[in-house]
Design a protein around this motif. Sequence first.
Motif, mmCIF file in Angstrom:
data_model
loop_
_atom_site.group_PDB
_atom_site.id
_atom_site.type_symbol
_atom_site.label_atom_id
_atom_site.label_comp_id
_atom_site.label_asym_id
_atom_site.label_seq_id
_atom_site.Cartn_x
_atom_site.Cartn_y
_atom_site.Cartn_z
ATOM 1 N N GLY A 24 0.833 -1.196 0.000
ATOM 2 C CA GLY A 24 0.000 0.000 0.000
ATOM 3 C C GLY A 24 0.864 1.241 0.000
ATOM 4 N N LEU A 25 0.498 2.239 -0.798
ATOM 5 C CA LEU A 25 1.200 3.528 -0.812
ATOM 6 C C LEU A 25 0.141 4.620 -0.857
ATOM 7 C CD1 LEU A 25 3.638 5.338 -0.880
ATOM 8 C CD2 LEU A 25 3.933 4.820 -3.314
ATOM 9 N N ILE A 26 0.035 5.365 0.238
ATOM 10 C CA ILE A 26 -1.047 6.330 0.400
ATOM 11 C C ILE A 26 -0.476 7.696 0.766
ATOM 12 C CG2 ILE A 26 -3.110 6.912 1.740
ATOM 13 C CD1 ILE A 26 -3.458 3.868 2.208
ATOM 14 N N ILE A 27 -0.847 8.716 0.009
ATOM 15 C CA ILE A 27 -0.488 10.092 0.346
ATOM 16 C C ILE A 27 -1.466 10.572 1.418
ATOM 17 C CG2 ILE A 27 -0.050 12.412 -0.539
ATOM 18 C CD1 ILE A 27 1.711 10.173 -1.752
ATOM 19 N N LYS A 28 -0.933 11.097 2.508
ATOM 20 C CA LYS A 28 -1.783 11.444 3.649
ATOM 21 C C LYS A 28 -2.874 12.449 3.295
ATOM 22 C CE LYS A 28 1.431 10.375 7.420
ATOM 23 N NZ LYS A 28 2.172 10.899 8.579
ATOM 24 N N SER A 29 -2.569 13.360 2.366
ATOM 25 C CA SER A 29 -3.585 14.357 1.990
ATOM 26 C C SER A 29 -4.747 13.727 1.224
ATOM 27 C CB SER A 29 -2.954 15.477 1.162
ATOM 28 O OG SER A 29 -2.327 14.959 -0.011
ATOM 29 N N ASP A 30 -4.557 12.510 0.705
ATOM 30 C CA ASP A 30 -5.642 11.781 0.031
ATOM 31 C C ASP A 30 -6.533 11.030 1.032
ATOM 32 O OD1 ASP A 30 -4.614 12.473 -2.462
ATOM 33 O OD2 ASP A 30 -3.536 10.581 -2.735
ATOM 34 N N LEU A 31 -6.045 10.890 2.257
ATOM 35 C CA LEU A 31 -6.589 9.882 3.170
ATOM 36 C C LEU A 31 -7.829 10.328 3.933
ATOM 37 C CD1 LEU A 31 -5.856 7.021 4.219
ATOM 38 C CD2 LEU A 31 -4.615 8.141 6.080
ATOM 39 N N THR A 32 -8.834 9.462 3.934
ATOM 40 C CA THR A 32 -9.973 9.576 4.848
ATOM 41 C C THR A 32 -10.001 8.307 5.694
ATOM 42 O OG1 THR A 32 -11.565 8.462 3.396
ATOM 43 C CG2 THR A 32 -11.276 10.857 3.103
ATOM 44 N N SER A 33 -10.789 8.328 6.768
ATOM 45 C CA SER A 33 -10.903 7.135 7.611
ATOM 46 C C SER A 33 -11.383 5.936 6.802
ATOM 47 C CB SER A 33 -11.863 7.405 8.773
ATOM 48 O OG SER A 33 -11.332 8.382 9.631
ATOM 49 N N ASN A 34 -12.357 6.181 5.927
ATOM 50 C CA ASN A 34 -12.880 5.096 5.100
ATOM 51 C C ASN A 34 -11.809 4.541 4.167
ATOM 52 O OD1 ASN A 34 -15.249 3.517 4.010
ATOM 53 N ND2 ASN A 34 -14.631 4.589 2.148
ATOM 54 N N ASP A 35 -10.995 5.442 3.581
ATOM 55 C CA ASP A 35 -9.921 4.997 2.690
ATOM 56 C C ASP A 35 -8.948 4.076 3.433
ATOM 57 O OD1 ASP A 35 -10.849 6.500 0.537
ATOM 58 O OD2 ASP A 35 -9.657 8.254 1.078
ATOM 59 N N LEU A 36 -8.593 4.473 4.659
ATOM 60 C CA LEU A 36 -7.660 3.663 5.447
ATOM 61 C C LEU A 36 -8.242 2.286 5.734
ATOM 62 C CD1 LEU A 36 -4.943 3.648 7.010
ATOM 63 C CD2 LEU A 36 -6.247 4.331 9.036
ATOM 64 N N ALA A 37 -9.501 2.253 6.137
ATOM 65 C CA ALA A 37 -10.165 0.990 6.460
ATOM 66 C C ALA A 37 -10.223 0.071 5.233
ATOM 67 C CB ALA A 37 -11.571 1.258 6.990
ATOM 68 N N VAL A 38 -10.592 0.646 4.100
ATOM 69 C CA VAL A 38 -10.703 -0.139 2.861
ATOM 70 C C VAL A 38 -9.327 -0.634 2.417
ATOM 71 C CG1 VAL A 38 -11.267 -0.013 0.393
ATOM 72 C CG2 VAL A 38 -12.824 0.983 2.086
ATOM 73 N N ALA A 39 -8.322 0.253 2.472
ATOM 74 C CA ALA A 39 -6.973 -0.124 2.061
ATOM 75 C C ALA A 39 -6.445 -1.278 2.915
ATOM 76 C CB ALA A 39 -6.037 1.083 2.160
ATOM 77 N N PHE A 40 -6.672 -1.199 4.207
ATOM 78 C CA PHE A 40 -6.209 -2.237 5.133
ATOM 79 C C PHE A 40 -6.798 -3.599 4.764
ATOM 80 C CE2 PHE A 40 -6.995 -4.313 9.408
ATOM 81 C CZ PHE A 40 -5.700 -4.786 9.550
ATOM 82 N N GLN A 41 -8.089 -3.648 4.549
ATOM 83 C CA GLN A 41 -8.731 -4.922 4.221
ATOM 84 C C GLN A 41 -8.310 -5.438 2.849
ATOM 85 O OE1 GLN A 41 -10.229 -6.646 6.401
ATOM 86 N NE2 GLN A 41 -10.575 -5.101 7.998
ATOM 87 N N ARG A 42 -8.144 -4.539 1.908
ATOM 88 C CA ARG A 42 -7.714 -4.959 0.563
ATOM 89 C C ARG A 42 -6.294 -5.527 0.582
ATOM 90 N NH1 ARG A 42 -8.582 -0.261 -3.620
ATOM 91 N NH2 ARG A 42 -7.579 -1.813 -4.959
ATOM 92 N N VAL A 43 -5.419 -4.891 1.362
ATOM 93 C CA VAL A 43 -4.047 -5.404 1.480
ATOM 94 C C VAL A 43 -4.049 -6.771 2.153
ATOM 95 C CG1 VAL A 43 -1.850 -5.058 2.695
ATOM 96 C CG2 VAL A 43 -2.855 -3.188 1.379
ATOM 97 N N LEU A 44 -4.856 -6.940 3.191
ATOM 98 C CA LEU A 44 -4.975 -8.251 3.840
ATOM 99 C C LEU A 44 -5.462 -9.310 2.852
ATOM 100 C CD1 LEU A 44 -6.580 -7.440 7.330
ATOM 101 C CD2 LEU A 44 -4.238 -8.208 6.894
ATOM 102 N N ASP A 45 -6.298 -8.882 1.914
ATOM 103 C CA ASP A 45 -6.851 -9.813 0.917
ATOM 104 C C ASP A 45 -5.889 -10.068 -0.241
ATOM 105 O OD1 ASP A 45 -9.183 -10.108 2.357
ATOM 106 O OD2 ASP A 45 -10.293 -8.582 1.236
ATOM 107 N N GLY A 46 -4.684 -9.470 -0.175
ATOM 108 C CA GLY A 46 -3.672 -9.754 -1.190
ATOM 109 C C GLY A 46 -3.577 -8.745 -2.314
ATOM 110 N N GLU A 47 -4.297 -7.645 -2.204
ATOM 111 C CA GLU A 47 -4.242 -6.621 -3.247
ATOM 112 C C GLU A 47 -3.136 -5.599 -2.958
ATOM 113 O OE1 GLU A 47 -8.036 -4.903 -4.496
ATOM 114 O OE2 GLU A 47 -9.050 -6.378 -3.239
#
Length: 224
Positions: A118-141
């Motif tokens: 995962g590579l996320i620019i903090k200015s792009d980030l919302t709580s929902n984005d973080l939650a979704v990114a975390f689960q997607r990375v766990l799922d192998g994306e």
Amino acid sequence: MTEKIKLLMIDDHPMIIEGYQNTLLFTKRDNQELDIDIANNCDEALSAINKMVKSNLHYDVLFLDISLPASRDGSMNSGEDLAEFVRKVLSQSKIIILTMFDEAFRIHNIIKNIKPEGLIIKSDLTSNDLAVAFQRVLDGETVYSSTVSSIIRRTISSDIVIDDKNRKILHLLSQGVKTKNLASHLGISLSAIEKRKKQLRDLFEVEDGQDETLLSQARKKGFV
């Protein structure tokens, strides 16, 4: 069946880590149990990582900021150094990098050298984005935030190909480094730098010879 997930969050701002923790704990799946370690600098992170290595364990996911205070022994100067170390000693762990840096040169370097999940620019980030990114990375994306994706798209869509040295010249010029001082940063002669700058002007079809024009064209193509 409960899925136990071991995390390490590394950021030098405790309030940011608290926000990450609260978001993930609130949005985790019902069967997930999160065990979260925290580090506020490179030394604390190294201590936590080395402890896992000695125990023959690993973190499932590390959240890592690029801007971190250097380690006391000088072995780690930033989060990038730390991420590369994690890749060597905890090869099973997934890395999500969260950073304020949004320069194309830095983004490309991070992707090339670290290959984070995962590579996320903090200015792009919302709580929902973080939650979704975390689960997607766990799922192998692999997950990139909108700014990162935009930089990658612009570079891929361009028919211009430049090597790492020329990319660094563009980056240093964009940071205000004068041409006469580039040699000390790059380890090549001033005449070699002038040749490379001419190549870049030709590639980006810059006719006035001005660095600002070159940088403007390079930005449009996603190289700065």
